[in-house]
Design an enzyme around this catalytic site. Structure first.
Site, PDB file in Angstrom:
ATOM      1  N   ASP A  38      -0.215  36.457  68.311  1.00 29.25           N
ATOM      2  CA  ASP A  38       0.189  35.143  68.785  1.00 29.25           C
ATOM      3  C   ASP A  38       0.871  34.432  67.608  1.00 29.25           C
ATOM      4  O   ASP A  38       0.738  34.862  66.460  1.00 29.25           O
ATOM      5  CB  ASP A  38      -1.085  34.404  69.224  1.00 29.25           C
ATOM      6  CG  ASP A  38      -0.840  32.947  69.483  1.00 29.25           C
ATOM      7  OD1 ASP A  38       0.103  32.625  70.219  1.00 29.25           O
ATOM      8  OD2 ASP A  38      -1.600  32.110  68.941  1.00 29.25           O
ATOM      9  N   ASP A  40       1.563  30.330  67.392  1.00 29.89           N
ATOM     10  CA  ASP A  40       1.045  28.990  67.096  1.00 29.89           C
ATOM     11  C   ASP A  40      -0.460  29.016  66.863  1.00 29.89           C
ATOM     12  O   ASP A  40      -1.225  29.507  67.693  1.00 29.89           O
ATOM     13  CB  ASP A  40       1.358  28.027  68.252  1.00 29.89           C
ATOM     14  CG  ASP A  40       2.837  27.692  68.323  1.00 29.89           C
ATOM     15  OD1 ASP A  40       3.366  27.181  67.333  1.00 29.89           O
ATOM     16  OD2 ASP A  40       3.454  27.955  69.375  1.00 29.89           O
TER      17      ASP A  40
END
Ligand code: TMP
Ligand code: MG
Length: 286
Positions: A38, A40
């Protein structure tokens, strides 16, 4: 084996199992490894100097190119939907339509702001975004050994690519799937391209048509990095998984969410703004 696992931020429910997976990934060798992450609040920091760091969406929201009215509306959306996103008492089925609503409304607001493609680099430069400590080692090691890094993000692709470009780590082994902006002939944002990626559809459903995981079918050892319960399905499109190590950053509402994270992630890192543990594991494996 991995001294970093002794850090006070590390929580592991089944230590022997985790050590077994790490040993097995090492035994399989680096040619079998791929990393799926991922962006953020996983590769980027959650907090810095006691304040929250921005997500790729927040970087746009807080920038000078958004009107005061636009800023207020985007903030209202964040304050309404973010608590829902991380609510441990709601099911993913309940959350999914609400996340579609949030992303759709945010992207509509952003698309009304006449954002210029040419301004993005400056917007990122002027933001408070920070990558987690140790990002250089992580990206450099993966590049050195030609290990594919797949960044699967429900953020804004144009922004996150610019962040890693400005950090000088957007290497050839890095691939990004995210929400990308579409601009008109004058370079003004008109809309976001589909399919919409939100926190809880990061799975094969939005990777249709990409051959990415098929091309890497011999890479059967996976290290998965995430910070949300929605990140756990990011490797679902990998055709054959022999070993998977899931590492989760638990950033917010630590006490309330601990149980769920420990059930789902092999290693949980509580309020740890560094990539030390990931780098320690890679140092042992590579
Ligand atoms: P991700 O880290 O799973 O890729 O998700 C992106 C994050 O972006 C998610 O935690 C929610 C956040 N977000 C904003 O901060 N502002 C927004 O307008 C939207 C739609 C999402
Ligand atoms: Mg995240």
């Amino acid at each position: 084996m991995v001294p970093e696992l002794e850090k006070a931020t590390v929580r592991i429910r089944q230590l022997e199992r985790v050590m077994g997976i790490i040993r097995s990934i090492k035994a399989q060798g680096r040619n079998k490894l791929q990393v799926i992450s991922d962006f953020d609040m996983t590769l980027s920091r959650f907090g810095c100097n006691g304040r929250r760091c921005p997500t790729s969406h927040n970087i746009l929201d807080n920038s000078r190119v958004i009107s005061e009215d636009g800023k207020k509306k985007l903030k209202d959306l964040l304050h309404y939907y973010y608590p829902i996103e991380i609510d441990p008492n709601r099911t993913l089925e309940e959350k999914r339509p609400l996340m579609v609503e949030w992303w759709t409304r945010a992207h509509e607001l952003l698309s009304q702001q006449k954002i210029q493609k040419g301004d993005i680099a400056q917007i990122v430069r002027e933001s408070d975004v920070m990558l987690r400590d140790g990002f250089h080692e992580l990206f450099d090691q993966l590049h050195k050994y030609n290990i594919p890094l797949f960044i699967f993000s429900a953020g804004v692709g144009d922004i996150l690519e610019e962040i890693i470009r400005q950090a000088n780590v957007f290497y050839s082994n890095v691939n990004v799937v995210s929400n990308y902006m579409d601009f008109d002939d004058n370079g003004v944002l008109t809309h976001f391209k589909g399919p919409l990626i939100h926190t809880y559809n990061k799975n094969n459903s939005v990777l249709q048509g990409t051959e990415y995981f098929q091309q890497l079918s011999t890479r059967t050892s996976i290290i998965l990095l995430g910070d949300s319960m929605g990140d756990l399905t990011m490797a679902d499109g990998v055709p054959s998984v022999e070993n998977i190590l899931k590492i989760g950053f638990l950033n917010d509402k630590v006490e309330e969410q601990r149980g769920k994270y420990l059930d789902a992630y092999d290693i949980v890192l509580e309020s740890d703004e560094t990539l030390d543990v990931v780098n320690g594991i890679l140092r042992y494996i590579l």
